[in-house]
Design an enzyme around this catalytic site. Structure first.
Site, mmCIF file in Angstrom:
data_model
loop_
_atom_site.group_PDB
_atom_site.id
_atom_site.type_symbol
_atom_site.label_atom_id
_atom_site.label_comp_id
_atom_site.label_asym_id
_atom_site.label_seq_id
_atom_site.Cartn_x
_atom_site.Cartn_y
_atom_site.Cartn_z
ATOM 1 N N GLU A 147 16.262 -1.845 68.842
ATOM 2 C CA GLU A 147 17.291 -2.363 67.936
ATOM 3 C C GLU A 147 18.498 -1.429 67.804
ATOM 4 O O GLU A 147 19.222 -1.486 66.809
ATOM 5 C CB GLU A 147 16.689 -2.625 66.554
ATOM 6 C CG GLU A 147 15.615 -3.701 66.572
ATOM 7 C CD GLU A 147 15.273 -4.146 65.176
ATOM 8 O OE1 GLU A 147 15.745 -5.225 64.768
ATOM 9 O OE2 GLU A 147 14.543 -3.405 64.478
ATOM 10 N N HIS A 180 12.783 -9.121 57.518
ATOM 11 C CA HIS A 180 12.778 -7.950 58.403
ATOM 12 C C HIS A 180 13.047 -6.637 57.647
ATOM 13 O O HIS A 180 12.184 -5.781 57.586
ATOM 14 C CB HIS A 180 13.819 -8.191 59.503
ATOM 15 C CG HIS A 180 13.913 -7.110 60.531
ATOM 16 N ND1 HIS A 180 14.474 -7.315 61.768
ATOM 17 C CD2 HIS A 180 13.551 -5.804 60.502
ATOM 18 C CE1 HIS A 180 14.425 -6.197 62.477
ATOM 19 N NE2 HIS A 180 13.874 -5.256 61.727
ATOM 20 N N HIS A 210 18.654 1.960 59.653
ATOM 21 C CA HIS A 210 17.985 0.648 59.701
ATOM 22 C C HIS A 210 16.554 0.853 59.243
ATOM 23 O O HIS A 210 15.844 1.707 59.776
ATOM 24 C CB HIS A 210 18.003 0.051 61.102
ATOM 25 C CG HIS A 210 17.034 -1.088 61.236
ATOM 26 N ND1 HIS A 210 17.086 -2.196 60.407
ATOM 27 C CD2 HIS A 210 15.963 -1.294 62.043
ATOM 28 C CE1 HIS A 210 16.092 -3.019 60.721
ATOM 29 N NE2 HIS A 210 15.399 -2.486 61.703
ATOM 30 N N HIS A 261 12.851 -0.894 57.041
ATOM 31 C CA HIS A 261 12.059 -2.035 56.567
ATOM 32 C C HIS A 261 11.539 -1.681 55.177
ATOM 33 O O HIS A 261 10.374 -1.923 54.861
ATOM 34 C CB HIS A 261 10.881 -2.313 57.511
ATOM 35 C CG HIS A 261 11.251 -2.376 58.968
ATOM 36 N ND1 HIS A 261 10.404 -2.003 59.975
ATOM 37 C CD2 HIS A 261 12.401 -2.783 59.582
ATOM 38 C CE1 HIS A 261 10.999 -2.175 61.147
ATOM 39 N NE2 HIS A 261 12.220 -2.635 60.941
HETATM 40 MN MN MN Z 1 13.636 -3.324 62.539
#
Ligand code: MN
Length: 272
Positions: A113, A203, A132, A134
């Site tokens: 990603e 996500h 980024h 979660h």
């Molecule tokens: Mn991810």
């Protein structure tokens, strides 16, 4: 620190030889982008610290990643090879262009990603660090339609709102939920717009800042705000949030003290 620089040059030298050999064998192969040169060792140290801090704070686990724009070239960014964040060391940090091509991959795998980072750096010149994650408490706000709003002064940076990116719209249907190419990264960057954070439906989230300490701080307090907001909403149907003027003022004040938690978090993270 000199070792880091020396290793960088040795690596780039090896890359040139490898690229020349690859040219003979596979003339149609895409050449790797040029390196911007060795990054500031302090930036690399902060990037390693950021990875560990975000694990300590419950924002990252075995997944998620953090990047920093290269100090020598705004068209390059730095991020670990694909690795659990707590294991990241300076030697794992790789350089990417803004299309998220690695400058010197060798046999090191990249995060799938990484396009999240490259595409946001392209359209947000003010952004110098991206996380980024979660982080668990934000996930419900990505799937219920309940907007995440700044509940207290520590999360005042959310005053512009937190949009939700739905990959189904961007991908034109079902996907594996991963931002695994440039078009998906571009769509996420569009959803983020000028804001400090965006949720990703089903996500996680992306958080940006003008420095690594900012992006780390915001990631920690995005998670905290989500947890507290769920508690407040469970207690009462009437929750008072910061109004935009309060939030703008609070953001400026809190940002001025950001070095305090950062130094604490960094010292603890690098002591291990
Ligand atoms: Mn991810």
């Amino acid at each position: 620190m000199a070792n880091v620089t020396r290793r960088w040059f040795v690596t780039c030298g090896a890359l040139l030889v490898t690229a020349a050999a690859a040219d003979l064998e596979a003339p149609r192969a895409q050449p790797a982008p040029a390196s911007a040169g060795p990054p500031d060792p302090k930036l690399v140290e902060d990037l390693v610290a950021a990875n560990r801090i975000l694990v300590d704070q419950g924002v990252l686990d075995g997944y998620g990643h953090v990047s920093a724009r290269h100090d020598r070239d705004p068209n390059r960014y730095l991020m670990s090879r694909s690795l659990a964040p707590e294991l990241v060391t300076a030697a794992d940090v790789m350089e990417y262009d803004l299309d998220s091509n690695p400058v010197d991959a060798r046999d090191r795998p990249s995060y799938l990603e990484r396009f999240i980072h490259g595409e946001i750096y392209k359209v947000r010149p003010d952004v110098r660090a991206i996380v980024h994650n979660h982080s668990p408490s934000v996930i419900p706000f990505g799937v219920t339609g309940v907007p995440l709003r700044p509940l207290y002064h520590m999360s005042a940076f959310l005053w512009e709102g937190v949009p939700v990116f739905d990959i189904r719209r961007a991908a034109g249907g079902a996907s594996d939920m991963l931002v695994r190419d440039s078009p998906l990264g571009r769509a996420l960057a569009q959803t983020l717009g000028s804001r400090t954070a965006a949720l990703m439906r089903g996500h996680g989230a992306v958080v940006v800042g003008p420095s690594l300490p900012h992006a780390v701080f915001r990631s920690v307090y995005l998670e905290m705000n989500a947890k507290l907001q769920a508690q407040a909403m469970a207690q009462s149907a009437s929750v008072t949030y910061l109004d935009p003027e309060e939030a703008r003022r609070a953001e400026a004040s809190v940002a001025g003290t950001l070095g305090r938690p950062w130094e604490l978090w960094k010292r603890k993270a690098l002591a291990r």
